[in-house]
Design an enzyme around this catalytic site. Structure first.
Site, short mmCIF file in Angstrom:
data_model
loop_
_atom_site.label_atom_id
_atom_site.label_comp_id
_atom_site.label_asym_id
_atom_site.label_seq_id
_atom_site.Cartn_x
_atom_site.Cartn_y
_atom_site.Cartn_z
N ALA A 81 0.84 -1.19 0.00
CA ALA A 81 0.00 0.00 0.00
C ALA A 81 0.88 1.25 0.00
O ALA A 81 2.06 1.19 0.34
CB ALA A 81 -0.90 0.00 1.23
N GLY A 89 -0.48 -5.04 1.08
CA GLY A 89 -1.73 -4.98 0.35
C GLY A 89 -1.65 -5.62 -1.02
O GLY A 89 -2.66 -6.09 -1.55
N GLU A 138 -2.23 -9.23 -0.44
CA GLU A 138 -3.65 -9.40 -0.12
C GLU A 138 -4.50 -9.33 -1.39
O GLU A 138 -5.50 -10.05 -1.52
CB GLU A 138 -4.08 -8.32 0.87
CG GLU A 138 -3.45 -8.54 2.25
CD GLU A 138 -3.83 -7.46 3.24
OE1 GLU A 138 -4.54 -7.78 4.21
OE2 GLU A 138 -3.40 -6.31 3.04
N GLU A 191 3.60 -5.97 7.48
CA GLU A 191 2.91 -4.92 8.23
C GLU A 191 3.38 -4.78 9.67
O GLU A 191 3.39 -3.66 10.22
CB GLU A 191 1.39 -5.17 8.21
CG GLU A 191 0.71 -4.81 6.90
CD GLU A 191 0.73 -5.93 5.88
OE1 GLU A 191 0.03 -5.82 4.86
OE2 GLU A 191 1.46 -6.92 6.09
#
Length: 257
Positions: free
Chosen positions: A67, A112, A115, A135
């Site tokens: 992200a 992300g 994911e 993360e």
């Protein structure tokens, strides 16, 4: 179809390829990029000429390197929860798509980005690909469904190893653990995804959509996957695809779905 700033869409035959087009930023996911992906998938689902999708990143270095962390700065607890909810909405759109989506992981798939790949139905990685959920290094946890979907694929032990260490794994380990379906040379990864989709296109679109729904339901604690399988199996008998499939089998020919 909408005009997008962060993604490209190319349709060839029955396959639409969505490419996250932020190569200079290693295709990092901004909030805008995530929403563009969601809108693109929803739009493609309405296109009767497209039967399946490929999701990949621009360039050779990254699928999605994570992200865009700069967007996280200064967020309150409530804003953080909303960010996670928005991310879940995007990932769920992919995960529940009745048209199969294959992720082509052509480099780093981190945070992300991983994911996003986990939300697709299948994953093909290049040999050079690296995957991870780093993360915890930022003082947070995966927030777009990664804690759940990674565990579904690789089991609790390996999922916790990846999440708690924050370390990357190789494509070889990802294949061994069941995180990806195939590992290919970088130049051949998309071709493998196309081949997988073309195999699916020989089958009933109705049955494929039903299968995706039922498999997903079986992983949902709030649904009875067994009962949905019974219901869906019965409904298949009323479809024109079932009649064509059985007729083709008995007549010893290929079905025309």
């Amino acid at each position: 179809m909408d005009v997008f700033r962060n993604i490209l869409i190319e349709t060839e035959g029955r396959i639409a390829t969505i490419t996250i087009n932020r190569e200079s930023k290693l295709n990092a996911l901004t909030a805008e990029t995530l929403q563009e992906i969601r809108l693109a998938v929803l739009s493609i689902q309405q296109d009767k000429e497209v039967w399946g999708m490929i999701l990949t990143g621009a360039g050779e270095k990254a699928f999605v390197a994570g992200a865009d962390i700069s967007e996280f700065l200064g967020l309150s607890m409530e804003e953080g929860m909303q960010l996670s909810k928005d991310g879940h909405e995007v990932m769920d759109t992919l995960y529940h798509s009745p048209k199969p989506i294959v992720a082509v992981i052509n480099g780093f798939a981190l945070g992300g980005g991983l994911e996003l790949a986990l939300a697709c139905h299948l994953r093909v990685a290049s040999k050079e690909a690296k995957m991870g959920l780093p993360e915890v290094s930022l003082g947070i946890i995966p927030g777009y469904g990664g804690t759940q979907r990674l565990t579904e694929l690789v089991g609790r032990g390996k999922a916790l190893e990846m999440i708690l260490t924050g370390d990357m794994i190789s494509s070889t380990d990802a294949l061994q653990w069941g995180l990806v379906n195939y590992v290919e040379e970088a130049s051949e990864a998309k071709g493998k995804a196309i081949s997988l989709l073309n195999q699916m296109f020989k089958r009933s679109k109705v049955a494929i959509a039903n299968a995706i729904e039922v498999v997903n339901a079986g992983l949902d604690k709030n649904q009875n996957g067994y009962q949905l399988e019974i219901d869906s199996f019965g409904k298949n008998f009323a479809s024109s695809d079932f009649k064509e499939g059985v007729a083709a089998f008995l007549e010893k020919r290929k079905p025309n779905f």
